[in-house]
Design a protein around this motif. Structure first.
Motif, short mmCIF file in Angstrom:
data_model
loop_
_atom_site.label_atom_id
_atom_site.label_comp_id
_atom_site.label_asym_id
_atom_site.label_seq_id
_atom_site.Cartn_x
_atom_site.Cartn_y
_atom_site.Cartn_z
N GLN A 1 6.72 1.82 8.20
CA GLN A 1 7.76 2.73 7.75
C GLN A 1 8.41 3.35 8.99
N THR B 1 12.35 -2.57 -2.56
CA THR B 1 11.64 -1.91 -3.65
C THR B 1 11.73 -0.39 -3.51
N GLY C 1 1.76 7.75 -1.51
CA GLY C 1 0.91 6.70 -2.10
C GLY C 1 1.72 5.45 -2.44
N GLY D 1 9.97 -4.42 1.59
CA GLY D 1 9.05 -3.50 0.91
C GLY D 1 8.14 -4.19 -0.09
#
Ligand code: ADP
Length: 198
Positions: free
Chosen positions: A11, A33, A59, A88
């Motif tokens: 990320q 996503t 999460g 993703g």
């Protein structure tokens, strides 16, 4: 045949920016996503409501939900015609298994991993200040990346479908590396030892 590409990276590695460049250069459809989940949140759908809490905490949305969303999307005609850049997804072993089940062993023609250090991506994320970019959430997401997503890279690597790309530097420089890597991967060019970003 329509190209199936994938981009990996921690990320904050710059996947969004590079994804846009890949989509422009190869004419494939961008499937992010993260963007799909944020759209669901903005639209206030049931999925969005459930996803928001999970995303804010750093999460992962559950595999069945994600697999459902992505397999529906992959069946749409624009992707069947023009191919796809997955961004993703897959993010867990279960998601990767499902992708292979849907699309077959050569489910992906080429993938790149944008390599940027943990220190650098943490600094970048704190700077961009997205709602889910709190320090705790960032740390959790980076941990999940190492434990869940990184092992998937081996699967693609073993099949010669993945190239490592140094994600540090200007957008244009990074994209030049990305394009070289994807083209070599698509052409099935073997890279010599030491050329694989190691
Ligand atoms: P980032 O790369 O900055 O984490 P993304 O836009 O890819 O941003 O994803 C944002 C959040 O959406 C993730 O932290 C996770 O909660 C959720 N998410 C996105 N893709 C998936 C996936 N394939 N499986 C599970 N959760 C996902």
């Amino acid at each position: 045949m329509a190209l199936h590409l994938a981009i990996f990276g921690r990320q904050g590695a710059g996947k969004g920016t590079q994804s846009q460049r890949i989509v422009d250069a190869y004419g494939v459809v961008h499937v992010s996503t993260g963007d799909m989940l944020r759209a669901a949140i903005a639209a206030g759908t049931q999925l969005g409501l459930a996803a928001q809490k999970i995303m804010d905490a750093g999460g992962l949305v559950d595999d069945n939900t994600m697999i459902g969303i992505v397999s529906d999307r992959l069946a749409e005609s624009d992707i069947v015609d023009r191919g796809v850049l997955l961004d993703g997804f897959p993010r867990t072993p279960a998601q990767a298994d499902e992708l292979v089940r849907i699309l077959g062993e050569r489910s992906i023609d080429a993938a790149v991993n944008l390599e940027v250090s943990v220190e650098e991506v943490t600094a970048r994320m704190l700077e961009r200040g997205r709602d889910d970019d709190t320090e705790a959430a960032i740390a959790k997401r980076l941990g999940l990346y190492e434990s869940q997503t990184r092992p998937l890279l081996d699967w693609f690597d073993e099949r010669g479908l993945l190239r490592q790309v140094d994600g540090l530097g200007g957008e244009d420089d990074v994209f030049a590396r990305v394009k070289t890597a994807l083209d070599a991967c698509i052409a099935g060019v073997e890279v010599g030892e030491g050329d694989n970003g190691e």
